[in-house]
Design an enzyme around this catalytic site. Structure first.
Site, PDB file in Angstrom:
ATOM      1  N   GLY A 166       0.851  -1.205   0.000  1.00 57.26           N
ATOM      2  CA  GLY A 166       0.000   0.000   0.000  1.00 57.26           C
ATOM      3  C   GLY A 166       0.872   1.236   0.000  1.00 57.26           C
ATOM      4  N   ARG A 212       3.971   6.025   1.844  1.00 57.54           N
ATOM      5  CA  ARG A 212       4.481   7.394   1.967  1.00 57.54           C
ATOM      6  C   ARG A 212       3.943   8.282   0.847  1.00 57.54           C
ATOM      7  NH1 ARG A 212      10.304   7.640  -0.769  1.00 57.54           N
ATOM      8  NH2 ARG A 212      10.095   5.859  -2.143  1.00 57.54           N
ATOM      9  N   ASP A 226       9.204   6.220   7.717  1.00 53.93           N
ATOM     10  CA  ASP A 226       8.752   7.511   8.235  1.00 53.93           C
ATOM     11  C   ASP A 226       7.770   8.196   7.293  1.00 53.93           C
ATOM     12  OD1 ASP A 226      10.360   8.209   6.126  1.00 53.93           O
ATOM     13  OD2 ASP A 226      11.892   9.204   7.330  1.00 53.93           O
ATOM     14  N   GLY A 227       7.505   7.570   6.145  1.00 51.72           N
ATOM     15  CA  GLY A 227       6.560   8.169   5.210  1.00 51.72           C
ATOM     16  C   GLY A 227       7.124   9.338   4.426  1.00 51.72           C
ATOM     17  N   ASP A 264       4.238  -4.769  -7.484  1.00 57.92           N
ATOM     18  CA  ASP A 264       3.626  -3.538  -6.954  1.00 57.92           C
ATOM     19  C   ASP A 264       4.171  -2.303  -7.667  1.00 57.92           C
ATOM     20  OD1 ASP A 264       5.967  -4.492  -5.395  1.00 57.92           O
ATOM     21  OD2 ASP A 264       5.822  -2.530  -4.448  1.00 57.92           O
TER      22      ASP A 264
HETATM   23  P1  AMP Z   1       9.018   0.859  -3.127  1.00 55.29           P
HETATM   24  O1  AMP Z   1      10.204  -0.007  -2.931  1.00 55.29           O
HETATM   25  O2  AMP Z   1       9.312   2.326  -3.171  1.00 55.29           O
HETATM   26  O3  AMP Z   1       8.136   0.424  -4.245  1.00 55.29           O
HETATM   27  O4  AMP Z   1       8.156   0.715  -1.796  1.00 55.29           O
HETATM   28  C1  AMP Z   1       7.641  -0.522  -1.346  1.00 55.29           C
HETATM   29  C2  AMP Z   1       6.723  -0.277  -0.157  1.00 55.29           C
HETATM   30  O5  AMP Z   1       7.415   0.367   0.930  1.00 55.29           O
HETATM   31  C3  AMP Z   1       5.554   0.631  -0.471  1.00 55.29           C
HETATM   32  O6  AMP Z   1       4.437   0.113   0.232  1.00 55.29           O
HETATM   33  C4  AMP Z   1       5.987   1.956   0.068  1.00 55.29           C
HETATM   34  O7  AMP Z   1       4.875   2.752   0.336  1.00 55.29           O
HETATM   35  C5  AMP Z   1       6.750   1.561   1.298  1.00 55.29           C
HETATM   36  N1  AMP Z   1       7.747   2.592   1.660  1.00 55.29           N
HETATM   37  C6  AMP Z   1       8.844   2.926   0.976  1.00 55.29           C
HETATM   38  N2  AMP Z   1       9.514   3.941   1.574  1.00 55.29           N
HETATM   39  C7  AMP Z   1       8.810   4.255   2.687  1.00 55.29           C
HETATM   40  C8  AMP Z   1       8.979   5.229   3.737  1.00 55.29           C
HETATM   41  N3  AMP Z   1       9.980   6.090   3.769  1.00 55.29           N
HETATM   42  N4  AMP Z   1       8.036   5.248   4.705  1.00 55.29           N
HETATM   43  C9  AMP Z   1       7.003   4.402   4.678  1.00 55.29           C
HETATM   44  N5  AMP Z   1       6.787   3.469   3.759  1.00 55.29           N
HETATM   45  C10 AMP Z   1       7.678   3.385   2.747  1.00 55.29           C
HETATM   46 MG    MG Z   2       6.680   0.983  -5.174  1.00 53.91          MG
END
Ligand code: AMP
Ligand code: MG
Length: 472
Positions: free
Chosen positions: A86, A89, A121-122, A244
């Site tokens: 989901g 951030r 941290d979002g 995803d």
């Molecule tokens: P990604 O690798 O960017 O596709 O992210 C995979 C998952 O990790 C997704 O659900 C993102 O929303 C979550 N995510 C990535 N970076 C952060 C962050 N700094 N804080 C919270 N969730 C994160």
């Molecule tokens: Mg992603």
């Protein structure tokens, strides 16, 4: 507040299980560092002054008509199914229908924690925000389906990664944020009603001519087959082709550790977390097929006759390698000047790629040089090129204007990795000159722009960037 965004939010009208309502979390001292006027015009946005733009695109002020939410999805990450991801951030502000009639999402990335944040941290730091801004806009200018960048705002707050870094928010614009993983989560939960609803929504939004789940699967396959072939044509390595990060629209999405190859090497991997090379340059077509198979598996769950559905889905997925191959032939045929390449031309292309690999030729400059006088200079062993070129010249005699075909297919400029690093370093120190210069140059990647000749240069040995990071 004078900014007017003509929101029309179709996703927010769907029922609960697809998202959680979530406002962006305010930041301390927002400062606008980039705003894409052209894109804003396309979206029908009436921009106000810089302070107002900073307020809106940092998330401090939720504009009239926005219905902020975080989307729910799951996904296979490096082949392992993660049952819940989901937007951890990112916050979707809403959608607009642009002056071109296209509906697009406007999303803030780095907008704070959401119910799906789990650990993080979002937030985002400035480096990956500027990287995505430049690279996604460059991809658009290259003619490759992609999400786009509307704005970048510094938050005035630190985020902690390897150390304290300046925080930032990127405003991302996408045909939608529906991913393969958006379907997977409801299929895995056995929530057939939601899966059906999502399927109908995706068809209506992206492929209104598609009939039923298998029609959607076919349309997604065709769109993604085109996009992947185009990535190959510019030496793009996505880096995290998890399900995803695979958009139903066929747009390139989730720019993390992505990068463009300098020297041609089919095994190129940049991402620091891709230790097995799962998402290496030459694996991307196979991974796209693998991801489509996951979408097929999810979509099938809503069909009444599973046996017939499996047979049909199998056929659709099995046709994808051939389709990618056809698109690849069209893309690479154009790169060597052929406007309607035949299967028999594939060998000419693969022979050239082999010589490039043997000679550690720069992928971009090697192809661009084909339409000039000094192509052979791009090869350590020019005789190897000469031998190939005699067959090529013979084949070109059947073409009307191969130089024009090549110049429209071989960019002079790509966002080179070492320039991205230099740009980020300067911006962190407060100097945005290079960021602006890169955006200006990369807006016209197929033109010869002598004033940007320095940006066509491959990295010197001490400038080579060995690994790229996810940016989280
Ligand atoms: P990604 O690798 O960017 O596709 O992210 C995979 C998952 O990790 C997704 O659900 C993102 O929303 C979550 N995510 C990535 N970076 C952060 C962050 N700094 N804080 C919270 N969730 C994160
Ligand atoms: Mg992603």
């Amino acid at each position: 507040m004078n900014i007017m965004i003509p929101f029309d939010n179709s996703f927010a009208r769907l029922p609960d299980p697809f998202f959680s309502r979530q406002n962006p979390s305010p930041v301390r001292a927002p400062r606008l560092v980039a705003f894409n006027e052209d894109l804003a015009g396309l979206l029908g946005i009436q921009p106000g002054d810089r302070e107002d733009l900073a307020e809106v695109f940092s998330g401090n002020h939720v504009p009239v008509g926005a219905e902020p939410l975080a989307q729910l999805y799951a996904g296979h990450q490096f082949g392992q199914y993660n049952p819940q991801l989901g937007d951890g951030r990112a916050v979707l502000l809403g959608e607009t229908v642009g002056t071109d009639g296209q509906r697009r999402d406007i999303q803030l990335k780095g907008a704070g924690r959401t119910p799906y944040s789990r650990g993080g941290d979002g937030r985002a730091w400035l480096g990956p925000v500027l990287r995505e801004y430049v690279i996604s806009e460059a991809m658009h200018a290259l003619g490759i389906p992609t999400t786009r960048a509307l704005a970048a705002v510094e938050t005035g707050e630190p985020v902690y990664r390897e150390g304290a870094m300046p925080g930032a928010v990127l405003t991302r614009v996408a045909a939608s944020h529906l991913r393969v993983g958006t379907f997977q989560i409801f299929a895995a939960r056995g929530d057939v009603a939601s899966l059906k609803r999502l399927t109908a929504y995706a068809i209506e939004r992206h492929y209104p001519q598609a009939e039923g789940p298998m029609g959607l699967l076919t349309a997604v396959r065709d769109a993604q087959a085109r996009t992947i072939a185009q990535w190959m044509g510019v030496g793009f390595v996505h880096g995290v082709m998890n399900t995803d990060n695979s958009a139903i629209s066929g747009e390139t999405i989730d720019y993390g550790p992505c990068a463009f190859m300098d020297v041609y090497d089919p095994n190129t991997v940049f991402s620091s977390i891709d230790r097995m090379g799962r998402y290496a340059y030459s694996n991307q077509p196979d991974i796209a097929v693998w991801n489509l198979a996951q979408l097929a598996t999810a979509l099938i769950r809503q069909l009444d006759d599973p046996e017939a559905a499996v047979a049909q889905a199998t056929e659709i997925v099995h046709a994808m390698p051939g389709l990618i191959r056809q698109n690849w032939l069209r893309v690479f045929g154009a790169k060597i000047g052929l406007c309607d390449p035949a299967d028999a031309d594939a060998e000419l292309i693969t022979d050239l790629l082999q010589i490039m690999a043997d000679n550690q030729t720069d992928f971009t400059n090697g192809f661009r040089a084909l339409s000039g006088e000094s192509a052979r200079d791009q090869f350590v062993n020019p005789a190897a090129f000469d031998a190939w070129a005699s067959g090529w010249q013979a084949r070109l005699r059947a073409e009307t204007d191969p130089v024009a075909v090549m110049n429209a297919a071989n960019p002079a400029l790509i966002p080179r990795n070492h320039r991205m690093e230099q740009m980020i370093e300067a911006a962190v120190a407060g100097d945005y000159t290079m960021f602006r210069r890169l955006n200006a140059a990369l807006a016209r990647p197929y033109a010869d722009q002598p004033e940007y000749a320095d940006l066509t240069r491959p990295p010197k040995p001490d400038e080579v960037v060995a690994a790229t990071f996810c940016g989280t």
